[in-house]
Scaffold this motif. Structure first.
Motif, PDB file in Angstrom:
ATOM      1  N   GLU A  19      40.481  51.365  32.198  1.00  0.00           N
ATOM      2  CA  GLU A  19      39.137  51.704  33.096  1.00  0.00           C
ATOM      3  C   GLU A  19      38.034  51.537  32.267  1.00  0.00           C
ATOM      4  N   PRO A  20      37.635  52.449  31.378  1.00  0.00           N
ATOM      5  CA  PRO A  20      36.477  52.400  30.610  1.00  0.00           C
ATOM      6  C   PRO A  20      36.159  51.169  30.038  1.00  0.00           C
ATOM      7  N   VAL A  21      36.736  50.355  29.508  1.00  0.00           N
ATOM      8  CA  VAL A  21      36.466  49.132  29.166  1.00  0.00           C
ATOM      9  C   VAL A  21      35.998  48.075  30.313  1.00  0.00           C
ATOM     10  N   LEU A  22      37.044  48.198  31.331  1.00  0.00           N
ATOM     11  CA  LEU A  22      36.507  47.201  32.404  1.00  0.00           C
ATOM     12  C   LEU A  22      34.776  48.033  33.155  1.00  0.00           C
ATOM     13  N   ILE A  23      34.708  48.839  33.120  1.00  0.00           N
ATOM     14  CA  ILE A  23      33.444  49.632  33.685  1.00  0.00           C
ATOM     15  C   ILE A  23      32.343  49.124  32.687  1.00  0.00           C
ATOM     16  N   GLU A  24      32.316  49.131  31.217  1.00  0.00           N
ATOM     17  CA  GLU A  24      31.566  48.894  30.290  1.00  0.00           C
ATOM     18  C   GLU A  24      31.082  47.321  30.340  1.00  0.00           C
ATOM     19  N   SER A  25      32.427  46.666  30.459  1.00  0.00           N
ATOM     20  CA  SER A  25      32.224  45.121  30.458  1.00  0.00           C
ATOM     21  C   SER A  25      31.609  44.788  31.672  1.00  0.00           C
ATOM     22  N   TYR A  26      31.713  45.278  32.931  1.00  0.00           N
ATOM     23  CA  TYR A  26      30.920  44.838  34.115  1.00  0.00           C
ATOM     24  C   TYR A  26      29.500  45.421  33.960  1.00  0.00           C
ATOM     25  N   ARG A  27      29.254  46.607  33.364  1.00  0.00           N
ATOM     26  CA  ARG A  27      27.892  47.069  32.990  1.00  0.00           C
ATOM     27  C   ARG A  27      27.117  46.070  32.261  1.00  0.00           C
ATOM     28  N   VAL A  28      27.945  45.418  31.152  1.00  0.00           N
ATOM     29  CA  VAL A  28      27.128  44.555  30.414  1.00  0.00           C
ATOM     30  C   VAL A  28      26.917  43.293  31.152  1.00  0.00           C
ATOM     31  N   PHE A  30      33.470  37.478  31.673  1.00  0.00           N
ATOM     32  CA  PHE A  30      34.294  38.865  31.676  1.00  0.00           C
ATOM     33  C   PHE A  30      35.372  39.069  30.933  1.00  0.00           C
ATOM     34  N   LEU A  31      36.322  38.169  31.190  1.00  0.00           N
ATOM     35  CA  LEU A  31      37.651  38.369  30.440  1.00  0.00           C
ATOM     36  C   LEU A  31      37.186  38.286  28.970  1.00  0.00           C
ATOM     37  N   GLU A  32      36.481  37.526  28.380  1.00  0.00           N
ATOM     38  CA  GLU A  32      36.156  37.397  26.918  1.00  0.00           C
ATOM     39  C   GLU A  32      35.422  38.831  26.559  1.00  0.00           C
ATOM     40  N   LEU A  33      34.641  39.568  27.440  1.00  0.00           N
ATOM     41  CA  LEU A  33      34.255  40.882  27.009  1.00  0.00           C
ATOM     42  C   LEU A  33      35.596  41.788  26.986  1.00  0.00           C
ATOM     43  N   VAL A  34      36.268  41.685  27.905  1.00  0.00           N
ATOM     44  CA  VAL A  34      37.244  42.780  28.062  1.00  0.00           C
ATOM     45  C   VAL A  34      38.404  42.594  27.121  1.00  0.00           C
ATOM     46  N   ARG A  35      38.818  41.286  26.742  1.00  0.00           N
ATOM     47  CA  ARG A  35      39.880  41.046  25.592  1.00  0.00           C
ATOM     48  C   ARG A  35      39.202  41.306  24.256  1.00  0.00           C
ATOM     49  N   ALA A  36      37.792  41.292  24.196  1.00  0.00           N
ATOM     50  CA  ALA A  36      37.367  41.658  22.561  1.00  0.00           C
ATOM     51  C   ALA A  36      37.520  42.999  22.338  1.00  0.00           C
ATOM     52  N   ARG A  37      37.520  43.990  23.424  1.00  0.00           N
ATOM     53  CA  ARG A  37      37.690  45.153  23.304  1.00  0.00           C
ATOM     54  C   ARG A  37      39.216  45.872  23.243  1.00  0.00           C
ATOM     55  N   GLY A  54      42.224  43.434  23.432  1.00  0.00           N
ATOM     56  CA  GLY A  54      42.985  42.529  22.958  1.00  0.00           C
ATOM     57  C   GLY A  54      43.430  41.730  24.252  1.00  0.00           C
ATOM     58  N   GLU A  55      44.297  40.795  24.176  1.00  0.00           N
ATOM     59  CA  GLU A  55      44.635  39.907  24.964  1.00  0.00           C
ATOM     60  C   GLU A  55      45.572  40.323  26.084  1.00  0.00           C
ATOM     61  N   ARG A  56      45.151  40.328  27.256  1.00  0.00           N
ATOM     62  CA  ARG A  56      45.786  40.869  28.455  1.00  0.00           C
ATOM     63  C   ARG A  56      45.664  39.600  29.600  1.00  0.00           C
ATOM     64  N   ARG A  57      46.805  39.911  30.299  1.00  0.00           N
ATOM     65  CA  ARG A  57      46.791  38.960  31.485  1.00  0.00           C
ATOM     66  C   ARG A  57      45.684  38.822  32.561  1.00  0.00           C
ATOM     67  N   PHE A  99      45.238  38.501  35.563  1.00  0.00           N
ATOM     68  CA  PHE A  99      45.763  38.915  36.656  1.00  0.00           C
ATOM     69  C   PHE A  99      45.363  40.552  36.584  1.00  0.00           C
ATOM     70  N   ASP A 100      46.077  40.755  35.541  1.00  0.00           N
ATOM     71  CA  ASP A 100      46.070  42.470  35.275  1.00  0.00           C
ATOM     72  C   ASP A 100      44.481  42.961  35.028  1.00  0.00           C
ATOM     73  N   VAL A 101      43.625  42.167  34.319  1.00  0.00           N
ATOM     74  CA  VAL A 101      42.122  42.629  34.175  1.00  0.00           C
ATOM     75  C   VAL A 101      41.430  42.350  35.502  1.00  0.00           C
ATOM     76  N   LEU A 102      41.492  41.355  36.210  1.00  0.00           N
ATOM     77  CA  LEU A 102      40.779  41.162  37.594  1.00  0.00           C
ATOM     78  C   LEU A 102      41.433  42.087  38.523  1.00  0.00           C
ATOM     79  N   HIS A 103      42.666  42.477  38.547  1.00  0.00           N
ATOM     80  CA  HIS A 103      43.251  43.301  39.411  1.00  0.00           C
ATOM     81  C   HIS A 103      42.609  44.833  39.171  1.00  0.00           C
ATOM     82  N   GLY A 104      42.416  45.107  38.043  1.00  0.00           N
ATOM     83  CA  GLY A 104      41.959  46.267  37.470  1.00  0.00           C
ATOM     84  C   GLY A 104      40.367  46.385  38.086  1.00  0.00           C
ATOM     85  N   LEU A 105      39.749  45.442  37.786  1.00  0.00           N
ATOM     86  CA  LEU A 105      38.208  45.273  38.160  1.00  0.00           C
ATOM     87  C   LEU A 105      38.191  45.488  39.589  1.00  0.00           C
TER      88      LEU A 105
END
Length: 90
Positions: A2-11, A35-42, A44-47, A49-55
């Motif tokens: 969650e913190p990574v998703l929040i920070e990536s969204y802020r960026v 957005f996926l690139e920002l999240v995965r850079a922090r 690692g590789e995540r599906r 679906f999981d990233v966008l569902h979390g967002l």
């Protein structure tokens, strides 16, 4: 995550001050890829679906910052806006 998703969204909000929202990230292939690139850079590789569902889940719980917020609000509450003083007398 969650913190990574929040920070990536802020960026994303800072780098796209007009026209960036969760809906746009979900629907616009270019914003979604960024957005996926920002999240995965922090984290690692995540599906995708999981990233966008979390967002989307963070949005539903009001945990994402708004364009004019410096920090996300604790427990999903948004900054209180004071009510103007009531008018007095006739």
């Amino acid at each position: 995550m969650e913190p990574v998703l929040i920070e990536s969204y802020r960026v994303m909000l800072k780098s796209h001050p007009v026209g960036c929202s969760v809906d746009r990230i979900l629907c616009d292939p270019e914003l979604r890829a960024e957005f996926l690139e920002l999240v995965r850079a922090r984290v690692g590789e995540r599906r995708e679906f999981d990233v966008l569902h979390g967002l989307n889940n963070l949005r539903k719980r009001s945990r994402l910052p708004r364009r004019d917020d410096d920090e996300p609000c604790a427990h999903g509450a948004h900054h209180a806006v004071p009510n103007p003083a009531p008018a007095t007398g006739p």
